[in-house]
Enzyme design. Structure first.
Site, short mmCIF file in Angstrom:
data_model
loop_
_atom_site.label_atom_id
_atom_site.label_comp_id
_atom_site.label_asym_id
_atom_site.label_seq_id
_atom_site.Cartn_x
_atom_site.Cartn_y
_atom_site.Cartn_z
N HIS A 276 0.83 -1.21 0.00
CA HIS A 276 0.00 0.00 0.00
C HIS A 276 0.86 1.26 0.00
O HIS A 276 1.85 1.34 0.72
CB HIS A 276 -0.91 0.01 1.23
CG HIS A 276 -1.69 1.27 1.41
ND1 HIS A 276 -2.62 1.71 0.47
CD2 HIS A 276 -1.69 2.21 2.40
CE1 HIS A 276 -3.16 2.83 0.89
NE2 HIS A 276 -2.61 3.16 2.05
N SER A 277 0.48 2.24 -0.83
CA SER A 277 1.07 3.57 -0.82
C SER A 277 2.60 3.51 -0.95
O SER A 277 3.13 3.02 -1.94
CB SER A 277 0.64 4.30 0.46
OG SER A 277 0.96 5.66 0.40
N TYR A 278 3.34 3.98 0.07
CA TYR A 278 4.80 3.97 0.00
C TYR A 278 5.36 2.55 -0.02
O TYR A 278 6.48 2.31 -0.48
CB TYR A 278 5.39 4.75 1.18
CG TYR A 278 6.83 5.16 0.98
CD1 TYR A 278 7.15 6.38 0.37
CD2 TYR A 278 7.88 4.35 1.39
CE1 TYR A 278 8.46 6.76 0.16
CE2 TYR A 278 9.21 4.73 1.19
CZ TYR A 278 9.49 5.93 0.58
OH TYR A 278 10.80 6.31 0.37
#
Length: 400
Positions: A276-278
């Site tokens: 997720h995300s980073y």
């Protein structure tokens, strides 16, 4: 004119009297009345909150959701209270990973000495010996720790949407081994000694004369800042320093370390990632550093609103081609779940997560991610690649 001249001494006397009055006020004591001590409970029960049967955080007495503005006009104190509750929730999620998901806690580095800073990950008992499937979970950047997608969701929504627990339980139920990374646990904070504080201010290669001028300016600035701080922040917090964890000082380092010492040594024929995300950026960096190994071991990767960038990270052509065939990014979008979303980057297919909220993308795409993994295994077994999702061919999924 005469009236103005007569009024002058009166105004001067009033100013003098006001200064005298202000000098009698103890600013520290006055501000401490405005801002309560930054001392908070260390348990959920101490905060008078508990998670109900639906996994929602509720007040023990009123049954109401968490209230951020517990004290009006004291934003800093409210924020510190929220952060203290967040730390308790982090420990609570760790307990759930061990008690409900039956994961074990593994210390990093694997050869850590007694005295050095340490981190840890969680894994199922069969993570390294499961011959079939292994699921690896990587959360995003910020305050979240192992087992969480978003602290805000845990506090304001529920445990299902804010934690990785639904992924872990379903994976274990479907025969996967599981490894939960902890990419934000990069250092420990220790209080600075007076000698260290002095040393940090003295360390400079500048000429003595220039340093003296600079010190004089800094002292004046500090004097003004300290005066202001008496009003804004009467409770001076301790100065701390960060001691980084060996080989795990960043999310990218952590992902590579866990790959080298655990994932690459697992027996699983099919390794899957949810990032997720980073966490997506950390996975792409892992691919750059361990391209051949990842290609050989990983069957499919589900990204959820990943912030990776193949141009900024200088991703080579062979990796981009592999990502197009083996990765899918569920992004925040107003389109229905699994609807194809246009992308300016030549990496992997992007489809809607069925929500416009970044932090919800992992939860909303949950059923589609496992469908994607299942299809990837079937395609691999039949010597075919997963079919990219198109607008006319949205994934249909059951309600779980």
């Amino acid at each position: 004119m005469a009236q103005l001249q007569q009024g002058g001494p009166d105004e001067k006397e009033k100013t003098t009297a006001l200064k005298d009055l202000l000098s009698r006020i103890d600013l520290d004591e006055l501000m401490k009345k405005d801002e309560p001590p930054l001392e908070f409970p260390d348990t959920l029960e101490g905060f008078e909150y508990i998670f109900n049967e639906k996994g929602q955080l509720r007040h023990i007495k009123t049954g109401e959701p968490f209230v951020f503005n517990y004290r009006e006009d004291l934003h800093r104190w409210n924020q510190k209270r929220y952060e203290a509750l967040g730390e308790i929730i982090t420990k609570y999620v760790y307990e759930l990973l061990q008690k409900e998901c039956h994961l074990k806690k593994v210390t990093l580095p694997v050869d850590a000495t007694e005295s050095e800073p340490k981190s840890f990950i969680f894994m199922s008992e069969d993570a390294l010996i499961n011959p079939d499937k292994l699921l690896v979970l990587i959360h995003g950047n910020g305050v979240v720790r192992a087992g969480q997608w978003a602290r805000r969701l845990i506090i304001n929504e529920d445990l299902d949407s804010g934690t990785q627990i639904p992924y872990i339980k379903r994976a274990i139920g479907e025969g996967y081994g599981v490894i939960v990374l902890n990419p934000n646990e990069n250092y420990i904070e220790v209080e600075k000694t007076k000698a260290q504080i002095q040393l940090s201010s003295d360390c400079s290669d500048e000429p003595a004369e220039k340093r003296e001028r600079k010190d004089k300016i800094q002292k004046e600035t500090k004097k003004r800042r300290d005066f202001y701080e008496k009003y804004r922040n009467p409770q001076k917090e301790k100065e701390t320093m960060q001691i980084y964890i060996r080989d795990n000082g960043s999310p990218e380092e952590h992902a590579i370390y866990v790959w080298d010492h655990f994932i690459s040594q697992s027996a699983a024929e099919n390794v899957f990632f949810v990032a997720h995300s980073y966490g997506g950026l950390a996975f792409v960096e892992l691919m750059i550093q361990r391209e051949a190994e990842v290609k050989n071991k990983v069957t499919a990767v589900a990204l959820t609103d990943s912030v990776h960038n193949v141009w900024h990270q200088e991703v080579g052509k062979t990796i981009r081609e592999w990502m197009r065939e083996n990765c899918c990014n569920w992004v925040s979008s107003s389109e229905p779940l699994d609807t194809s979303v246009e992308s300016m980057l030549p990496d992997c297919p992007r489809v809607s997560a069925g929500t416009e909220r970044h932090e919800l993308t992992s939860w909303k795409s949950f059923p589609s991610v496992f469908k994607f993994f299942s299809e990837a295994v079937k395609a691999k077994n039949s010597l075919m690649k997963p079919t990219p999702m198109r607008r006319s061919n949205r994934i249909k999924y059951e309600e779980f």
